[in-house]
Design a protein around this motif. Structure first.
Motif, PDB file in Angstrom:
ATOM      1  N   ILE A  23       0.839  -1.209   0.000  1.00  0.00           N
ATOM      2  CA  ILE A  23       0.000   0.000   0.000  1.00  0.00           C
ATOM      3  C   ILE A  23       0.871   1.255   0.000  1.00  0.00           C
ATOM      4  N   LEU A  24       1.954   1.215   0.760  1.00  0.00           N
ATOM      5  CA  LEU A  24       2.874   2.350   0.811  1.00  0.00           C
ATOM      6  C   LEU A  24       3.476   2.630  -0.563  1.00  0.00           C
ATOM      7  N   LEU A  25       3.836   1.583  -1.285  1.00  0.00           N
ATOM      8  CA  LEU A  25       4.396   1.750  -2.635  1.00  0.00           C
ATOM      9  C   LEU A  25       3.340   2.284  -3.606  1.00  0.00           C
ATOM     10  N   VAL A  26       2.116   1.787  -3.497  1.00  0.00           N
ATOM     11  CA  VAL A  26       1.032   2.277  -4.357  1.00  0.00           C
ATOM     12  C   VAL A  26       0.813   3.764  -4.125  1.00  0.00           C
ATOM     13  N   VAL A  27       0.794   4.180  -2.862  1.00  0.00           N
ATOM     14  CA  VAL A  27       0.610   5.600  -2.532  1.00  0.00           C
ATOM     15  C   VAL A  27       1.774   6.427  -3.067  1.00  0.00           C
ATOM     16  N   ALA A  28       2.999   5.907  -2.911  1.00  0.00           N
ATOM     17  CA  ALA A  28       4.187   6.653  -3.342  1.00  0.00           C
ATOM     18  C   ALA A  28       4.209   6.863  -4.856  1.00  0.00           C
ATOM     19  N   PHE A  29       3.759   5.871  -5.618  1.00  0.00           N
ATOM     20  CA  PHE A  29       3.856   5.956  -7.076  1.00  0.00           C
ATOM     21  C   PHE A  29       2.614   6.540  -7.742  1.00  0.00           C
ATOM     22  N   ALA A  36      -8.962   4.867  -4.777  1.00  0.00           N
ATOM     23  CA  ALA A  36      -9.837   3.687  -4.709  1.00  0.00           C
ATOM     24  C   ALA A  36      -9.017   2.407  -4.554  1.00  0.00           C
ATOM     25  N   TRP A  37      -7.858   2.341  -5.228  1.00  0.00           N
ATOM     26  CA  TRP A  37      -6.976   1.176  -5.072  1.00  0.00           C
ATOM     27  C   TRP A  37      -6.515   1.041  -3.620  1.00  0.00           C
ATOM     28  N   VAL A  38      -6.122   2.180  -3.057  1.00  0.00           N
ATOM     29  CA  VAL A  38      -5.595   2.171  -1.683  1.00  0.00           C
ATOM     30  C   VAL A  38      -6.684   1.731  -0.703  1.00  0.00           C
ATOM     31  N   ILE A  39      -7.901   2.254  -0.890  1.00  0.00           N
ATOM     32  CA  ILE A  39      -9.016   1.861  -0.015  1.00  0.00           C
ATOM     33  C   ILE A  39      -9.274   0.360  -0.123  1.00  0.00           C
ATOM     34  N   GLY A  40      -9.325  -0.136  -1.367  1.00  0.00           N
ATOM     35  CA  GLY A  40      -9.569  -1.562  -1.583  1.00  0.00           C
ATOM     36  C   GLY A  40      -8.476  -2.435  -0.995  1.00  0.00           C
ATOM     37  N   LEU A  41      -7.227  -2.041  -1.188  1.00  0.00           N
ATOM     38  CA  LEU A  41      -6.105  -2.812  -0.640  1.00  0.00           C
ATOM     39  C   LEU A  41      -6.117  -2.799   0.889  1.00  0.00           C
ATOM     40  N   SER A  42      -6.482  -1.672   1.474  1.00  0.00           N
ATOM     41  CA  SER A  42      -6.531  -1.575   2.940  1.00  0.00           C
ATOM     42  C   SER A  42      -7.599  -2.505   3.509  1.00  0.00           C
ATOM     43  N   ALA A  98     -15.067  14.492   1.661  1.00  0.00           N
ATOM     44  CA  ALA A  98     -15.711  15.814   1.685  1.00  0.00           C
ATOM     45  C   ALA A  98     -14.784  16.900   2.215  1.00  0.00           C
ATOM     46  N   ARG A  99     -13.749  16.515   2.944  1.00  0.00           N
ATOM     47  CA  ARG A  99     -12.826  17.497   3.539  1.00  0.00           C
ATOM     48  C   ARG A  99     -11.433  17.451   2.920  1.00  0.00           C
ATOM     49  N   GLN A 100     -11.330  16.839   1.754  1.00  0.00           N
ATOM     50  CA  GLN A 100     -10.051  16.716   1.042  1.00  0.00           C
ATOM     51  C   GLN A 100      -8.974  16.047   1.901  1.00  0.00           C
ATOM     52  N   LEU A 101      -9.414  15.120   2.751  1.00  0.00           N
ATOM     53  CA  LEU A 101      -8.471  14.382   3.598  1.00  0.00           C
ATOM     54  C   LEU A 101      -8.358  12.920   3.177  1.00  0.00           C
ATOM     55  N   LEU A 102      -9.042  12.560   2.089  1.00  0.00           N
ATOM     56  CA  LEU A 102      -9.002  11.179   1.625  1.00  0.00           C
ATOM     57  C   LEU A 102      -7.695  10.946   0.872  1.00  0.00           C
ATOM     58  N   GLN A 103      -6.639  10.790   1.640  1.00  0.00           N
ATOM     59  CA  GLN A 103      -5.298  10.618   1.099  1.00  0.00           C
ATOM     60  C   GLN A 103      -4.782   9.226   1.443  1.00  0.00           C
ATOM     61  N   GLY A 104      -3.886   8.750   0.603  1.00  0.00           N
ATOM     62  CA  GLY A 104      -3.316   7.430   0.840  1.00  0.00           C
ATOM     63  C   GLY A 104      -2.604   7.327   2.167  1.00  0.00           C
ATOM     64  N   GLU A 105      -2.067   8.455   2.637  1.00  0.00           N
ATOM     65  CA  GLU A 105      -1.318   8.432   3.898  1.00  0.00           C
ATOM     66  C   GLU A 105      -2.192   7.993   5.067  1.00  0.00           C
TER      67      GLU A 105
END
Length: 476
Positions: A23-29, A36-42, A98-105
């Motif tokens: 997941i960390l690599l997906v977020v980095a690249f 959506a990928w990150v959410i699904g992988l998590s 809604a708060r622009q906080l939906l980040q991979g981190e």
């Protein structure tokens, strides 16, 4: 002679670590382009970890030079931690978007923090326990501070970090004292040293003081509760939900491993400390919660009071008390998950449904979810036939069985006080006119899972015997 460790015992942690790196690599690249990928992988990570725990349930023992244990307690707690955090991610997605906080981190921190919780649950060595605790805590500090443009969230993160660091130092100092006396950090070796009387009991009791301080902070017990209301209130609600539920399950494992397994023969020393923490937490938590108009702060002080009840089971020092405390911890996690989930459900872009008045007239606007909130509030208040009633009843019975009648009396009186502020939320929902009118923006998945969450609290109240039996079998 070196023994090859049984890797299968730690397969859930190894799986989660590997997936966290992916997941960390997906977020980095991909940055924010593939959220959506990150959410699904998590979610896949948490689900697959839970399935691995279920697959190997029943087998157990020590491995990695007796620093890691797999037993019934670790299996049950890991399963609940994974399920609870899966629900947290479902509840949080729309709010964060809604708060622009939906980040991979956020998801990376959530998975690494969950990994820390799993390590804490299976730690049978003080060093392993400390590593798991720090992995969990450092991720939580960063999560609270993710909303960088919010001064309140930044202040909450600083308070959490500074006080958490002090508590970790206290815990580490207590561990070093225990090590100095017993010559080991292994729970087994410490238990044997204490049972044989080979260590100085006065110095050991001094070390226990620091251990209890560290554990008390992680729980948010009085007088180590200063951070909890400010962090719950200041952090974005999605982060508050993550902090409020699963970490308490991990903290329960920590107190059981340290006191109930490593230092059980010194119960006469730590019991009095836990009595003070429990009584003060129930009194302060329930009394101060009455004065709160902000629902997140009210739930924060409610958490403090629930910690007092949880500690009642532990301080009894009996198998029945430990199983009652375990049952209480699991029910508390479900109730808190649902309560903060309701705040997330009613929130929308530019609006935080965190004040009690924001729930006015909810029965007219959303009668189904008003009923779900009613179930959760009644359960937290300890009203039968909901799960919270049986949780409170079981820990009160545990302290009565060891003749701590005064503690039981305080618990009953503070429960009556606590019922007031829970019933106030219900009064606002059903007897006040709605102030705001807006449609729910939550996904159907969140609505279904939140409903299932509340109905599970109802179901475990109607049929509490199954979970109670599982909890009692763990401490046989």
């Amino acid at each position: 002679m070196f023994q090859v460790p049984n890797m299968l015992f730690a397969l859930p942690e190894m799986l989660m670590l590997g997936m966290a790196c992916v997941i960390l690599l997906v977020v980095a690249f991909t940055g924010s382009r593939r959220t959506a990928w990150v959410i699904g992988l998590s979610q896949l990570t948490l689900l697959s970890t839970a399935l691995v725990v279920l697959w190997f349930i029943g087998e157990g023992g020590l491995t990695f030079s007796d620093t890691y244990i797999k037993d019934g307690l670790s299996d049950l707690l890991k399963l609940f931690i994974c399920v609870v955090n899966m629900l947290v991610l479902v509840y949080s997605t729309a709010y964060l978007r809604a708060r622009q906080l939906l980040q991979g981190e956020f998801f990376v921190l959530a998975i690494f923090s969950t990994l820390g919780m799993l390590i804490m649950v299976s730690a049978y060595h003080m060093l392993t326990l400390y590593l798991g605790l720090e992995l969990m805590s450092l991720c939580l500090y960063a999560m609270v501070a993710m909303q960088r443009d919010s001064a309140v969230a930044t202040e909450a993160a600083m308070k959490y970090f500074i006080l958490g660091s002090i508590a970790s130092g206290m815990l580490l100092y207590g561990m070093s004292i225990i090590y100095g006396v017993t010559g080991s950090l292994s729970m087994n070796d410490i238990a044997h040293a204490v049972a044989s009387g080979s260590g100085d009991e006065t110095i050991l009791s001094f070390g226990i003081v620091f251990l209890v301080i560290g554990v008390g902070f992680k729980f948010g017990a009085v007088p180590f509760h200063m951070w909890l209301p400010d962090v719950y209130h200041g952090a974005p609600t999605a982060m508050t939900l993550f902090i409020a539920a699963a970490p308490k399950i991990a903290a329960f494992a920590m107190i059981i491993r340290l006191l109930a397994e490593g230092l059980i023969d010194l119960q006469h020393h730590w019991q009095d400390m836990l009595v003070m923490l429990a009584v003060l937490s129930m009194i302060v938590g329930n009394v101060v919660a009455v004065a709160q108009s902000n629902l997140k702060r009210m739930l924060a002080y409610s958490t403090i009071s629930h910690v007092g009840f949880l500690l009642m089971g532990v301080l009894s020092g009996t198998q029945e008390g430990f199983s009652a405390a375990l049952f209480y911890t699991l029910i508390y996690a479900l109730m808190t998950l649902g309560a903060f989930g309701m705040i997330l459900l009613l929130s929308r872009q530019g609006f935080e449904a965190e004040n009690i008045d924001d729930f006015k007239g909810l029965s007219e606007r959303q009668p189904w979810f008003a009923l779900m909130m009613l179930i959760l509030m009644f359960s937290m208040a300890g009203i039968p036939p909901l799960a919270g009633f049986y949780a409170k009843l079981s820990v009160i019975k545990a302290v009565i069985d060891v003749d701590l009648l005064l503690v039981a009396l305080v618990a009953v009186i503070t429960s009556v006080i606590g019922a007031f502020y829970y019933l106030r939320v219900i009064k606002v929902m059903y007897f006040d006119k709605p102030v705001i009118e807006h449609k729910l923006e939550a996904s159907s998945a969140m609505r279904i899972m939140l409903s299932a969450n509340a109905l599970m609290v109802l179901g475990l109240g109607i049929v509490p015997g199954v979970l109670m039996k599982i909890c009692s079998l763990i401490f046989v």
